[in-house]
Design a protein around this motif. Structure first.
Motif, PDB file in Angstrom:
ATOM      1  N   PRO A  49      22.195 -11.418  54.663  1.00 57.29           N
ATOM      2  CA  PRO A  49      21.098 -11.987  53.905  1.00 57.29           C
ATOM      3  C   PRO A  49      19.752 -11.595  54.482  1.00 57.29           C
ATOM      4  N   GLN A  50      18.781 -11.518  53.628  1.00 57.02           N
ATOM      5  CA  GLN A  50      17.451 -11.087  54.027  1.00 57.02           C
ATOM      6  C   GLN A  50      16.798 -12.083  54.953  1.00 57.02           C
ATOM      7  N   THR A  51      16.046 -11.573  55.895  1.00 56.40           N
ATOM      8  CA  THR A  51      15.226 -12.440  56.724  1.00 56.40           C
ATOM      9  C   THR A  51      14.146 -13.034  55.829  1.00 56.40           C
ATOM     10  N   MET A  52      14.073 -14.324  55.771  1.00 54.68           N
ATOM     11  CA  MET A  52      13.098 -14.956  54.901  1.00 54.68           C
ATOM     12  C   MET A  52      11.847 -15.287  55.687  1.00 54.68           C
ATOM     13  N   ILE A  53      10.757 -14.619  55.368  1.00 53.06           N
ATOM     14  CA  ILE A  53       9.494 -14.915  56.029  1.00 53.06           C
ATOM     15  C   ILE A  53       8.464 -15.126  54.951  1.00 53.06           C
ATOM     16  N   ILE A  94       6.863  -2.822  46.930  1.00 51.25           N
ATOM     17  CA  ILE A  94       7.054  -4.145  46.335  1.00 51.25           C
ATOM     18  C   ILE A  94       8.491  -4.581  46.575  1.00 51.25           C
ATOM     19  N   GLN A  95       8.656  -5.781  47.111  1.00 52.98           N
ATOM     20  CA  GLN A  95       9.996  -6.342  47.327  1.00 52.98           C
ATOM     21  C   GLN A  95      10.157  -7.598  46.492  1.00 52.98           C
ATOM     22  N   PHE A  96      11.314  -7.753  45.864  1.00 50.70           N
ATOM     23  CA  PHE A  96      11.646  -8.978  45.143  1.00 50.70           C
ATOM     24  C   PHE A  96      12.457  -9.887  46.074  1.00 50.70           C
ATOM     25  N   LYS A  97      12.088 -11.140  46.131  1.00 55.80           N
ATOM     26  CA  LYS A  97      12.779 -12.078  47.010  1.00 55.80           C
ATOM     27  C   LYS A  97      14.063 -12.563  46.333  1.00 55.80           C
ATOM     28  N   ARG A  98      15.062 -11.713  46.389  1.00 57.14           N
ATOM     29  CA  ARG A  98      16.341 -12.036  45.765  1.00 57.14           C
ATOM     30  C   ARG A  98      17.195 -12.958  46.638  1.00 57.14           C
ATOM     31  N   PHE A  99      16.921 -12.990  47.930  1.00 55.47           N
ATOM     32  CA  PHE A  99      17.776 -13.734  48.852  1.00 55.47           C
ATOM     33  C   PHE A  99      17.063 -14.980  49.363  1.00 55.47           C
ATOM     34  N   THR A 100      17.729 -16.117  49.243  1.00 58.57           N
ATOM     35  CA  THR A 100      17.178 -17.366  49.739  1.00 58.57           C
ATOM     36  C   THR A 100      18.144 -17.972  50.749  1.00 58.57           C
ATOM     37  N   SER A 101      17.611 -18.725  51.691  1.00 56.97           N
ATOM     38  CA  SER A 101      18.435 -19.329  52.735  1.00 56.97           C
ATOM     39  C   SER A 101      18.307 -20.828  52.813  1.00 56.97           C
ATOM     40  N   PHE A 102      17.348 -21.390  52.096  1.00 53.89           N
ATOM     41  CA  PHE A 102      17.153 -22.840  52.200  1.00 53.89           C
ATOM     42  C   PHE A 102      16.970 -23.434  50.821  1.00 53.89           C
ATOM     43  N   PRO A 103      17.643 -24.503  50.469  1.00 58.00           N
ATOM     44  CA  PRO A 103      18.554 -25.252  51.340  1.00 58.00           C
ATOM     45  C   PRO A 103      19.947 -24.628  51.444  1.00 58.00           C
ATOM     46  N   SER A 154      22.245 -20.760  51.088  1.00 55.82           N
ATOM     47  CA  SER A 154      22.134 -19.306  51.049  1.00 55.82           C
ATOM     48  C   SER A 154      22.656 -18.793  49.714  1.00 55.82           C
ATOM     49  N   GLN A 155      21.864 -18.000  49.035  1.00 55.23           N
ATOM     50  CA  GLN A 155      22.296 -17.452  47.762  1.00 55.23           C
ATOM     51  C   GLN A 155      21.473 -16.228  47.409  1.00 55.23           C
ATOM     52  N   LYS A 156      21.959 -15.478  46.431  1.00 51.76           N
ATOM     53  CA  LYS A 156      21.234 -14.314  45.940  1.00 51.76           C
ATOM     54  C   LYS A 156      20.918 -14.528  44.471  1.00 51.76           C
ATOM     55  N   ILE A 157      19.703 -14.158  44.067  1.00 51.81           N
ATOM     56  CA  ILE A 157      19.307 -14.183  42.660  1.00 51.81           C
ATOM     57  C   ILE A 157      19.740 -12.856  42.047  1.00 51.81           C
ATOM     58  N   LYS A 194       7.997   5.933  42.236  1.00 52.91           N
ATOM     59  CA  LYS A 194       8.396   7.074  43.060  1.00 52.91           C
ATOM     60  C   LYS A 194       9.813   6.910  43.612  1.00 52.91           C
ATOM     61  N   ALA A 195      10.197   5.692  43.948  1.00 54.08           N
ATOM     62  CA  ALA A 195      11.535   5.453  44.506  1.00 54.08           C
ATOM     63  C   ALA A 195      11.832   3.963  44.430  1.00 54.08           C
ATOM     64  N   LEU A 196      13.103   3.611  44.574  1.00 55.81           N
ATOM     65  CA  LEU A 196      13.485   2.215  44.610  1.00 55.81           C
ATOM     66  C   LEU A 196      14.827   2.047  45.307  1.00 55.81           C
ATOM     67  N   ILE A 197      15.053   0.837  45.789  1.00 56.68           N
ATOM     68  CA  ILE A 197      16.313   0.459  46.429  1.00 56.68           C
ATOM     69  C   ILE A 197      16.932  -0.653  45.599  1.00 56.68           C
ATOM     70  N   THR A 198      18.225  -0.533  45.315  1.00 59.25           N
ATOM     71  CA  THR A 198      18.922  -1.568  44.570  1.00 59.25           C
ATOM     72  C   THR A 198      19.995  -2.194  45.459  1.00 59.25           C
ATOM     73  N   HIS A 199      20.374  -3.407  45.106  1.00 57.67           N
ATOM     74  CA  HIS A 199      21.451  -4.080  45.846  1.00 57.67           C
ATOM     75  C   HIS A 199      22.466  -4.622  44.859  1.00 57.67           C
ATOM     76  N   MET A 200      23.728  -4.273  45.065  1.00 48.15           N
ATOM     77  CA  MET A 200      24.821  -4.792  44.266  1.00 48.15           C
ATOM     78  C   MET A 200      25.632  -5.745  45.120  1.00 48.15           C
ATOM     79  N   GLY A 201      26.126  -6.811  44.513  1.00 47.75           N
ATOM     80  CA  GLY A 201      26.954  -7.743  45.248  1.00 47.75           C
ATOM     81  C   GLY A 201      26.265  -9.066  45.487  1.00 47.75           C
ATOM     82  N   GLN A 202      26.826  -9.850  46.406  1.00 48.06           N
ATOM     83  CA  GLN A 202      26.314 -11.174  46.704  1.00 48.06           C
ATOM     84  C   GLN A 202      25.649 -11.192  48.071  1.00 48.06           C
ATOM     85  N   ILE A 203      25.275 -12.388  48.529  1.00 50.63           N
ATOM     86  CA  ILE A 203      24.499 -12.486  49.754  1.00 50.63           C
ATOM     87  C   ILE A 203      25.301 -12.094  50.983  1.00 50.63           C
TER      88      ILE A 203
END
Length: 564
Positions: free
Chosen positions: A189-193, A470-479, A481-484, A511-520
């Motif tokens: 899961p992404q570091t949430m800052i 640009i990053q989309f905050k797809r990953f949350t940890s509180f309360p 952990s889940q992925k949007i 110019k470029a992008l990163i995708t994520h497949m799957g869950q957290i």
């Protein structure tokens, strides 16, 4: 999840090493009321403690005793976050879940009584950790230093050591559209800052096996991931895919940088996708190669070694980014899943630090232009030239009717996902991100020095970068952990004029992008990038020429736009 962590006011807008603000406009001086005395911790237990930790505890308690409760919470939050991010601390300790949730709320600034730690329900008859307990339901995990800190602050116990996590294999269903049976490694899961200003000064620590602290300004949230072993590759499936690739390969002119794949022997899809994004920026790769490295510049040298290795390859071959793996191994463990956006900013940040060091100027500026000129003068490196921009925040003082401004350099925009009845669109996320807000906190005006409540605040971009991340905050940890997983639409051409100062160049093209497949806790990263007027899909060692598919892939996680 230590139950803690995310960042934001809006920005955390981007992300990188922890930053000192150039003109901070938020100063909390709210006094603690008598009812808040319940926060004063009990005497620390008699356990060995280092002098630095002892001094921090004394400073926190001193602030509370003098009535500066909010300042004491912020100091406590910052210090335990620092401890949680300590590297190479192998021993882990369990902390009872409901206590951790209550402590999380405390670090968020909520008025809640913090009692002594009670880990009794975690202990079995043999005085060891009970079997059958579920992490993030019955307990959370802290490293040794963080555990010592909360024990010294609040007392209680007992100490419960967490048994080592055992590796286990993951079985992934094969993709019906691809005969390759290679298992894609899950990600961490992404570091949430989440902070008020997302800038390169906010240091992104690598994901470790230590859970972290709450969703408050300048906080870091981490999640333990399961170590999953990948399956061996199926040679016949690989050969079939290779034949299909050969039929789609365009010719690359001699002298151009070859288009290559990056091997993934284990858990490197996060790293490979980020590197492919960087390799799509010619000015970056050429600028990096033109630098004469100095002794100790290991991240710069590792990137240069990778670029030279690529230049020696034939087009559409595959190599291992060995030099980058080895250099980053202290931060990003090879046997853990990691976050691609976190790695991207970390890697760029380390190269930037090796070239010019950290930006330490804390002086105040009279204008955004003055602050920007100071930053550019002290950061004339290739990384800042390509990625640096500036964010300005305006706070309206109701006492003197003046506007106070704060200025922060940024390297990216980290956007919360804003849903509407028409779906999720990049422009809607930007509008939500930059809307005027009312900050329900005590704020001190830099001009009249009076305190205000319910302050109106607006943010905008005062300098646009050459390349916009640009990053989309797809990953949350509180309360929890889940992925949007919702699809997100994004344009090939983007104009951010509505979110910028007047007179700036605000038009960008994808110019470029990163995708994520799957869950957290399990998934796979891929990258799309434009090279030589064509678009390619980079799936580790597999490179495929595509036609417009980058816009139809709605699982975008990180976008890279180029100014035009």
């Amino acid at each position: 999840m230590f139950c803690c962590g995310s960042k934001k006011k809006k920005s955390k807008k981007s992300a990188k090493p922890e930053e000192p603000s150039t003109n901070s406009d938020t100063h909390s001086l709210k006094k603690e009321e008598e009812s808040q005395k319940v926060y004063v911790p009990p005497p620390a237990p008699a356990k060995p403690i280092n002098q630095e930790m002892l001094q921090q505890i004394q400073n926190i308690n001193d602030l509370r005793n003098r009535g500066f409760y909010e300042k004491s919470v912020q100091r406590e939050h910052d210090y335990i976050t620092q401890l949680i991010n300590k590297e190479n601390i192998q021993q882990q300790f369990a902390l009872e879940y409901s206590w951790a949730v209550n402590y999380t709320n405390h670090l968020k600034g909520k008025k809640t009584e913090i009692r002594s730690i009670d880990n009794q329900k975690l202990i079995g008859s043999n005085q060891l950790m009970r079997s059958g307990l579920i992490q993030d339901k019955d307990y959370v995990v802290l490293n040794e230093q963080a555990w010592n800190f909360v024990m010294q602050m609040y007392g209680g116990g007992p100490e419960v050591k967490v048994p080592p996590i055992m590796k286990r294999e993951s079985y992934v269903q094969p993709n019906n559209n691809n005969t390759n049976t290679n298992t894609k490694p899950p990600r961490q899961p992404q570091t949430m800052i989440q902070t008020q200003n997302h800038s390169r000064f906010i240091e992104q620590k690598p994901t470790t096996q230590t859970i972290s602290v709450v969703a408050t300004p300048k906080s870091v949230d981490r999640q333990i991931s399961q170590i999953i072993q990948s399956h061996p590759r199926n040679d016949s499936a690989q050969n079939y895919r290779r034949v299909q690739q050969e039929q789609q390969r365009p010719q690359i002119s001699q002298g151009q940088q070859p288009i290559i794949g990056l091997r993934n022997p284990r858990y490197y899809c996060y790293l490979n996708s980020a590197l492919q994004v960087l390799l799509s920026i010619d000015s970056l790769t050429e600028g990096i190669l033109a630098i004469q490295p100095k002794y100790g510049q290991k991240f710069l040298s590792a990137f240069q070694e990778l670029l030279r290795t690529i230049k020696r390859q034939s087009s559409f071959s595959a190599i291992a980014a060995q030099s980058v793996w080895e250099t980053c191994s202290g931060k990003f463990q090879f046997n853990q899943q990691q976050d691609s956006h976190e790695f991207l900013l970390f890697f760029l940040g380390k190269i930037q630090e090796e070239l010019v060091g950290k930006y330490k100027n804390k002086q105040e500026f009279n204008s955004a232009e003055q602050a920007w000129n100071d930053y550019k003068q002290k950061n004339q490196d290739i990384i800042d030239i390509i990625f640096a921009g500036q964010s300005t925040s305006q706070s309206f003082c109701k006492s003197c009717n003046q506007v106070c401004e704060g200025y922060d350099p940024i390297w990216d925009l980290s956007l919360p996902i804003s849903k509407s009845y028409t779906g999720i669109d990049l422009m809607d996320c930007l509008k939500s991100y930059y809307r005027e807000e009312v900050i329900n906190d005590t704020w001190k005006c830099d001009k009249c020095k009076k305190t205000n409540k319910s302050v109106k605040r607006k943010m905008f971009i005062s300098q646009t970068p050459q390349y916009l991340i640009i990053q989309f905050k797809r990953f949350t940890s509180f309360p929890t952990s889940q992925k949007i997983n919702d699809s997100i639409s994004y344009p090939e051409k983007l104009d951010i004029q509505d979110f910028c100062s007047k007179g700036l160049q605000t038009k960008y093209k994808l110019k470029a992008l990163i995708t994520h497949m799957g869950q957290i806790n399990g998934g796979h990263y891929k990258a799309y990038a434009q090279r030589y007027d064509n678009w390619y899909l980079f799936d580790d060692e597999t490179v495929t020429k595509i036609n417009g598919k980058q816009l139809s892939d709605k699982s975008a996680y990180v976008l890279l736009y180029e100014k035009y």
